[in-house]
Design a protein around this motif. Structure first.
Motif, short mmCIF file in Angstrom:
data_model
loop_
_atom_site.label_atom_id
_atom_site.label_comp_id
_atom_site.label_asym_id
_atom_site.label_seq_id
_atom_site.Cartn_x
_atom_site.Cartn_y
_atom_site.Cartn_z
N MET A 20 0.82 -1.20 0.00
CA MET A 20 0.00 0.00 0.00
C MET A 20 0.86 1.26 0.00
O MET A 20 0.60 2.22 -0.72
N TRP A 21 1.92 1.26 0.85
CA TRP A 21 2.77 2.44 0.96
C TRP A 21 3.46 2.75 -0.36
O TRP A 21 3.69 3.92 -0.70
N TYR A 22 3.84 1.70 -1.09
CA TYR A 22 4.50 1.91 -2.39
C TYR A 22 3.63 2.79 -3.28
O TYR A 22 4.10 3.76 -3.90
N TRP A 23 2.34 2.43 -3.36
CA TRP A 23 1.45 3.16 -4.25
C TRP A 23 1.11 4.54 -3.70
O TRP A 23 0.91 5.49 -4.48
N LEU A 24 1.06 4.68 -2.39
CA LEU A 24 0.84 6.01 -1.81
C LEU A 24 2.02 6.93 -2.09
O LEU A 24 1.84 8.11 -2.39
N PHE A 25 3.24 6.39 -1.97
CA PHE A 25 4.42 7.19 -2.30
C PHE A 25 4.36 7.63 -3.77
O PHE A 25 4.67 8.77 -4.11
N LYS A 26 3.97 6.69 -4.62
CA LYS A 26 3.98 6.95 -6.06
C LYS A 26 2.94 7.98 -6.47
O LYS A 26 3.24 8.89 -7.26
N TYR A 27 1.74 7.84 -5.97
CA TYR A 27 0.65 8.68 -6.46
C TYR A 27 0.30 9.87 -5.56
O TYR A 27 -0.36 10.80 -6.02
N VAL A 28 0.73 9.84 -4.30
CA VAL A 28 0.32 10.90 -3.37
C VAL A 28 1.50 11.69 -2.82
O VAL A 28 1.57 12.92 -2.96
N PHE A 29 2.45 11.01 -2.19
CA PHE A 29 3.50 11.71 -1.45
C PHE A 29 4.66 12.21 -2.32
O PHE A 29 5.10 13.35 -2.19
N MET A 30 5.17 11.37 -3.20
CA MET A 30 6.35 11.73 -3.98
C MET A 30 6.09 11.92 -5.46
O MET A 30 6.72 12.75 -6.10
N GLY A 31 5.17 11.16 -6.02
CA GLY A 31 4.91 11.21 -7.44
C GLY A 31 4.62 12.59 -7.99
O GLY A 31 5.25 13.03 -8.97
N PRO A 32 3.68 13.32 -7.41
CA PRO A 32 3.36 14.66 -7.93
C PRO A 32 4.57 15.59 -7.93
O PRO A 32 4.78 16.35 -8.87
N LEU A 33 5.40 15.51 -6.86
CA LEU A 33 6.59 16.36 -6.79
C LEU A 33 7.60 15.97 -7.88
O LEU A 33 8.19 16.84 -8.53
N LEU A 34 7.79 14.67 -8.09
CA LEU A 34 8.70 14.21 -9.12
C LEU A 34 8.23 14.65 -10.51
O LEU A 34 9.04 14.99 -11.37
N GLN A 35 6.92 14.64 -10.72
CA GLN A 35 6.36 15.09 -11.99
C GLN A 35 6.71 16.55 -12.25
O GLN A 35 7.10 16.93 -13.36
N VAL A 36 6.57 17.36 -11.23
CA VAL A 36 6.82 18.80 -11.37
C VAL A 36 8.32 19.06 -11.58
O VAL A 36 8.70 19.86 -12.44
N LEU A 37 9.16 18.38 -10.83
CA LEU A 37 10.60 18.62 -10.93
C LEU A 37 11.19 18.12 -12.25
O LEU A 37 12.00 18.82 -12.87
N GLY A 38 10.81 16.92 -12.67
CA GLY A 38 11.45 16.31 -13.82
C GLY A 38 10.66 16.31 -15.11
O GLY A 38 11.21 16.02 -16.18
N ARG A 39 9.35 16.59 -15.05
CA ARG A 39 8.49 16.55 -16.24
C ARG A 39 8.85 15.36 -17.13
O ARG A 39 9.22 15.51 -18.29
N PRO A 40 8.78 14.14 -16.57
CA PRO A 40 9.29 12.96 -17.28
C PRO A 40 8.63 12.68 -18.63
O PRO A 40 7.41 12.76 -18.77
N LYS A 41 9.48 12.35 -19.58
CA LYS A 41 9.06 11.92 -20.90
C LYS A 41 9.40 10.45 -21.03
O LYS A 41 10.50 10.03 -20.68
#
Length: 241
Positions: free
Chosen positions: A1-22
């Motif tokens: 559960m924590w894996y997916w929370l990290f990915k979609y809630v805690f860290m994912g949004p920040l990583l999207q903003v910082l790296g704008r991954p392609k």
């Protein structure tokens, strides 16, 4: 559960903003079944961005010491690495490399996605270094496909040696699955294992566009640390030469 929370809630949004991954070639990652993701290694952020863009949970091998700390810090570190999809290397065998192989075989035997870094450590200068044969032996022993993954720009977002993260552009390129069934039964043959890992690293070089160095990254880091500890020469470079 924590894996997916990290990915979609805690860290994912920040990583999207910082790296704008392609992302390129994500369709090469199968929706089920065991597979090895073999990636170049530029920064700590590599693992985070692979987890961010791959729909399946990725498991990484980690040093057992990350899971054996004491006190509040040890508890938090153990919890974080577990939640981030990492498992401790099985060191019941006297040979740590063999212990890692046993752990990796177990993970793949459960049909999971295993993330590995053929170079064994982060690149000291952004170039691509010689691969270690552990990944080749694992691929030959288990028969699972290997997918080369090129990480680009993670060292700009997460500069090695810095605790600060920056805005940048991360690109993750997935190559086509590599099948080594033609070498079935040859696990343990060091020449075959070298040929297999060299083939994987060559694909990474093609995908990433990095310059290749026929040395182990760990050896280069050790040499750099040794040079850093030496006193500076009293003579100019030209005179000393």
């Amino acid at each position: 559960m924590w894996y997916w929370l990290f990915k979609y809630v805690f860290m994912g949004p920040l990583l999207q903003v910082l790296g704008r991954p392609k992302v390129q070639g994500l369709e090469n990652v199968p929706s089920s079944g065991a597979v090895i993701l073999a990636s170049n290694h530029l920064a700590v952020a590599d693992s985070f961005y692979k987890c961010l863009v791959v729909n399946r949970r990725i498991t990484y091998l980690a040093k057992a010491e990350y899971f054996t700390g004491t006190g509040l810090k040890g508890w938090f570190q153990r919890w974080f690495y577990t939640a981030a999809g990492q498992v401790p290397i099985d060191r019941t065998d006297a040979d740590a490399a063999q212990g890692a192989l046993i752990t990796a075989e177990r993970i793949l035997g459960e049909g999971k996605v295993l993330g590995m870094y053929p170079e064994g450590t982060r690149s000291p200068d952004g170039r691509l270094y010689k691969g270690k044969t552990g990944l080749a032996r694992l691929a030959l022993t288990t028969g699972v496909p290997v997918i080369p993954v090129a990480m680009i720009g993670t060292d700009q977002v997460n500069p090695p040696g810095s605790k600060m993260w920056r805005f940048g552009r991360v690109e993750v390129r997935f190559g086509e699955p590599m099948d080594f069934s033609r070498f079935e039964g040859l696990a343990g043959n060091r020449f075959i294992e070298r040929a297999v890992i060299d083939e994987v690293v060559y694909e990474l070089m093609q995908l990433s566009g990095q310059e290749y160095v026929d040395l182990y990254a760990a050896d280069v880091k050790t040499a750099q640390e040794g040079d850093a500890g030496k006193p500076a020469s009293r003579f100019p470079e030209s005179a000393a030469g």
